[in-house]
Scaffold this motif. Sequence first.
Motif, mmCIF file in Angstrom:
data_model
loop_
_atom_site.group_PDB
_atom_site.id
_atom_site.type_symbol
_atom_site.label_atom_id
_atom_site.label_comp_id
_atom_site.label_asym_id
_atom_site.label_seq_id
_atom_site.Cartn_x
_atom_site.Cartn_y
_atom_site.Cartn_z
ATOM 1 N N UNK A 28 -10.235 -10.098 18.973
ATOM 2 C CA UNK A 28 -9.087 -9.189 18.967
ATOM 3 C C UNK A 28 -8.126 -9.690 17.892
ATOM 4 N N UNK A 29 -7.734 -8.799 16.981
ATOM 5 C CA UNK A 29 -6.936 -9.220 15.835
ATOM 6 C C UNK A 29 -5.590 -8.497 15.825
ATOM 7 N N UNK A 30 -4.540 -9.229 15.434
ATOM 8 C CA UNK A 30 -3.208 -8.646 15.281
ATOM 9 C C UNK A 30 -2.577 -9.190 14.002
ATOM 10 N N UNK A 31 -1.497 -8.531 13.553
ATOM 11 C CA UNK A 31 -0.889 -8.833 12.264
ATOM 12 C C UNK A 31 0.627 -8.890 12.377
ATOM 13 N N UNK A 32 1.252 -9.751 11.582
ATOM 14 C CA UNK A 32 2.703 -9.826 11.508
ATOM 15 C C UNK A 32 3.125 -9.948 10.060
ATOM 16 N N UNK A 33 3.949 -9.021 9.608
ATOM 17 C CA UNK A 33 4.375 -8.996 8.213
ATOM 18 C C UNK A 33 5.312 -10.156 7.897
ATOM 19 N N UNK A 34 5.081 -10.799 6.733
ATOM 20 C CA UNK A 34 5.919 -11.911 6.289
ATOM 21 C C UNK A 34 6.862 -11.516 5.163
ATOM 22 N N UNK A 35 6.403 -10.660 4.247
ATOM 23 C CA UNK A 35 7.246 -10.292 3.115
ATOM 24 C C UNK A 35 6.460 -9.622 2.019
ATOM 25 N N UNK A 36 7.171 -9.041 1.068
ATOM 26 C CA UNK A 36 6.572 -8.406 -0.104
ATOM 27 C C UNK A 36 7.369 -8.799 -1.325
ATOM 28 N N UNK A 37 6.697 -8.916 -2.450
ATOM 29 C CA UNK A 37 7.376 -9.257 -3.696
ATOM 30 C C UNK A 37 6.777 -8.454 -4.839
ATOM 31 N N UNK A 38 7.548 -8.336 -5.923
ATOM 32 C CA UNK A 38 7.134 -7.572 -7.094
ATOM 33 C C UNK A 38 7.357 -8.461 -8.314
ATOM 34 N N UNK A 39 6.337 -9.268 -8.674
ATOM 35 C CA UNK A 39 6.510 -10.326 -9.665
ATOM 36 C C UNK A 39 7.013 -9.852 -11.024
#
Length: 355
Positions: A120-131
């Motif tokens: 069983x898999x779950x996800x948690x967002x950490x962040x996004x960047x635009x280099x």
Amino acid sequence: MKAVCVVILHLAALFNLRAVYSLSCLPKSDRRQFLSEGCSTFASVCIISTAPSPAVASDDRDEYQDVSSLLDAKTIDWNGPSWTAARYRSSTLQQSSSNYAPPASNSPVFYPTWMEGYHKISYKFKGASFPQGRKILTLRTPGAGLGSCLLLPNIGYNPSSFPIHFICNSNAQVYEDLAYNVPRTFEAFWTQAKVLGVQTNYMIGSNASSNDLSTKCLVTGEGCIAPNMRPPATRVALDFNGPTRRGGRVTQSTDVTILDSSVQGNVADTYYAAKTFSQYNVNQDLQLFYREVTSLRRKENDVIDGTIRVAAFLPKYIRGMDASDGDLYDDNEAVAIYDYDILLQSIDETEAATF
């Protein structure tokens, strides 16, 4: 202006926008304004794809460090073939699926032995960047539209946990069951879509992959026990039915090939892997490129945690279809990076069937 209107965008969370638009249906001036808005944090999900090698030899240490360091790097570079060699061919002169797709990797990704079975898999967002800044982004950026990154079919949405499956073959190699995992991931991310069929490529011997696809496994179950359906694979294609911006539903197709992969060994029950992808959304004639970097850490009580990041690339020839403002950037460097924590809990087949 030719519009590509089937894929529905879900950029609202990513770019702090309220509206949902269809890919390439906005005038160019509006699209530039649309993508130049500020970015807020958002939540999303991604199927895990990683693998181990049996051991880390001393001469592999530098490569091992390079892959693990990508998880914290401020940017990620493209490491696949040239854009021309990596793209799908959409010409009607192509007579077979093997000629239509770019050459798939001959090295399937194999996982640690403790990945065998159902999770069983779950996800948690950490962040996004635009280099390289937001100004260079267009709606053809992987992850900008629903289904425009098969690993992240709906950026900004966290689905409920769902099951994934890994198979151990007669050679004691553990690999991802793509025919099982990809449709479930796709529907979990995009709840309004319904997968109709899935196909994968297959291995020829021990060190070569075919670019041909297996018999189509349909939602009815037809074709799903074909001999070439469940081996290690480096290409997967989906047919699905999904909503459109203008209303109604349309049957659509997407095809994804793993071009290259790099896998490192076991250090205190931690594994690292990097993959390079080429994706083609057939109905929209939309070509996409991205990389995935993943770590896995085995914990107690059949729990596995890890991190995953997906780096999106925007070749200049693709950006030029929508933008002519002459912005200079390096198209061999990622234009967007999405980071997540992941958590897996081992379950049995009976529990997996309850989802």
